[in-house]
Scaffold this active site. Structure first.
Site, PDB file in Angstrom:
ATOM      1  N   ASP A  86       1.240  -1.171  -0.210  1.00 18.34           N
ATOM      2  CA  ASP A  86       0.057   0.025  -0.057  1.00 18.34           C
ATOM      3  C   ASP A  86       0.874   1.489   0.121  1.00 18.34           C
ATOM      4  O   ASP A  86       1.704   1.474   0.938  1.00 18.34           O
ATOM      5  CB  ASP A  86      -1.159   0.130   1.658  1.00 18.34           C
ATOM      6  CG  ASP A  86      -1.984  -1.233   1.375  1.00 18.34           C
ATOM      7  OD1 ASP A  86      -2.103  -1.575   0.412  1.00 18.34           O
ATOM      8  OD2 ASP A  86      -2.984  -1.660   1.960  1.00 18.34           O
ATOM      9  N   HIS A 142       4.463  -7.111   0.173  1.00 21.09           N
ATOM     10  CA  HIS A 142       3.670  -8.796  -0.940  1.00 21.09           C
ATOM     11  C   HIS A 142       4.950  -8.661  -1.868  1.00 21.09           C
ATOM     12  O   HIS A 142       5.462  -7.885  -2.655  1.00 21.09           O
ATOM     13  CB  HIS A 142       2.879  -8.845  -1.021  1.00 21.09           C
ATOM     14  CG  HIS A 142       1.591  -8.668   0.095  1.00 21.09           C
ATOM     15  ND1 HIS A 142       1.282  -9.646   0.683  1.00 21.09           N
ATOM     16  CD2 HIS A 142       1.968  -8.011   1.181  1.00 21.09           C
ATOM     17  CE1 HIS A 142       0.621  -9.142   1.695  1.00 21.09           C
ATOM     18  NE2 HIS A 142       0.818  -8.471   2.041  1.00 21.09           N
ATOM     19  N   SER A 226       7.932   3.557   4.729  1.00 19.63           N
ATOM     20  CA  SER A 226       9.745   3.880   3.820  1.00 19.63           C
ATOM     21  C   SER A 226       9.214   4.046   2.291  1.00 19.63           C
ATOM     22  O   SER A 226       8.333   3.677   1.837  1.00 19.63           O
ATOM     23  CB  SER A 226      10.738   2.521   4.289  1.00 19.63           C
ATOM     24  OG  SER A 226      11.752   2.540   3.468  1.00 19.63           O
TER      25      SER A 226
END
Length: 260
Positions: A86, A142, A226
């Site tokens: 995200d 992911h 990050s």
């Protein structure tokens, strides 16, 4: 006032001692008292979290929260590349023959980012994508593709801000910050997933086991906001034409397709 304080502590604090103090605080039981206000100020979606706010005894636990299984849909197309996080898509472009890329008016070296000239040669004239995570985002990473891990390595020691101000005014943050790089061989060619630390504490934790990666499967997590940089070999990636910068993305949304 609280929002300004959180931004100062989490996005801009990158000294050795201040980062250590922040890390200790975020993992302490005392930090549970700021969990509700942090969630409110950063507008964290409580409905998609696996637990309610009371289930997170520290601020760190909230940062690395997991989501309900149905919260993210992974694009099912066989040859698709999906967002690994995200995040905000901050930039996308071509990697020059010199290995340079231009981000926010600054030049960064993919060669320096990878630290391996043999691996670098695969990505010259290929494509890069930069995905920035703020403190409000879900922090699990992911896999964007199906494939086999050929190499994973760490580089760098310090980490400075990688938000839009850090990219614009920082000192080669993407190519010098602490980073964990995973190279993956797909049926179409190679891709590299560069996980870039944002704070001196360098909080990147890998979670995947073995060498096989499944698209949408968890790889790692950041303890703080990050950046993830995706690199693709020349000619194997076609970006989805609906994408633009900056653009909010969620895990599993299609970034483009792999081609032979």
């Amino acid at each position: 006032m609280l929002q300004g304080l959180y931004r100062l502590l989490i996005e801009l604090t990158n000294g050795r001692w201040t980062s250590v103090v922040l890390k200790k605080f975020a993992r302490s039981r005392v930090s549970r008292f700021v969990v509700p206000s942090f969630a409110r100020i950063y507008q964290i979606n409580l409905e998609e979290m696996e637990k309610g706010l009371s289930g997170y005894p520290t601020l760190h636990d909230l940062f690395v929260r997991t989501l309900k299984k149905e919260a993210r849909k992974i694009d099912p197309q066989t040859d698709s590349v999906v967002s690994p996080v995200d995040a905000v898509l901050e930039d996308v472009g071509k990697i020059k023959e010199t290995s340079d890329i231009m981000v926010k008016g600054k030049t960064y070296s993919i060669g320096e980012m990878l630290g391996d000239p043999d691996i670098l040669s695969k990505y010259l004239n290929g494509t890069y994508m930069i995905l920035y995570l703020s403190p409000s985002h879900y922090h699990r990473i992911h896999s964007p593709v199906n494939g086999t891990v050929t190499k994973q390595w760490e580089l760098g020691s310090k980490s400075f801000p990688v938000n839009k101000w850090g990219l614009k005014y920082g000192r080669a943050t993407l190519s010098k910050n602490y980073r964990v790089i995973t190279e993956v061989k797909t049926n179409y060619g190679h891709a590299a997933i560069v996980k870039v630390g944002a704070m001196f504490v360098n909080s990147i934790e890998t979670t995947h086991k073995g060498s096989e990666l499944e698209k949408g499967g968890e790889m790692a997590y950041f303890s703080f906001g990050s950046t993830v940089v995706l690199l693709f070999e020349k000619g194997i990636f076609q970006m989805d034409q609906t994408l633009h910068t900056p653009q909010e993305l969620k895990v599993g949304e299609r970034l483009g397709i792999l081609v032979k």
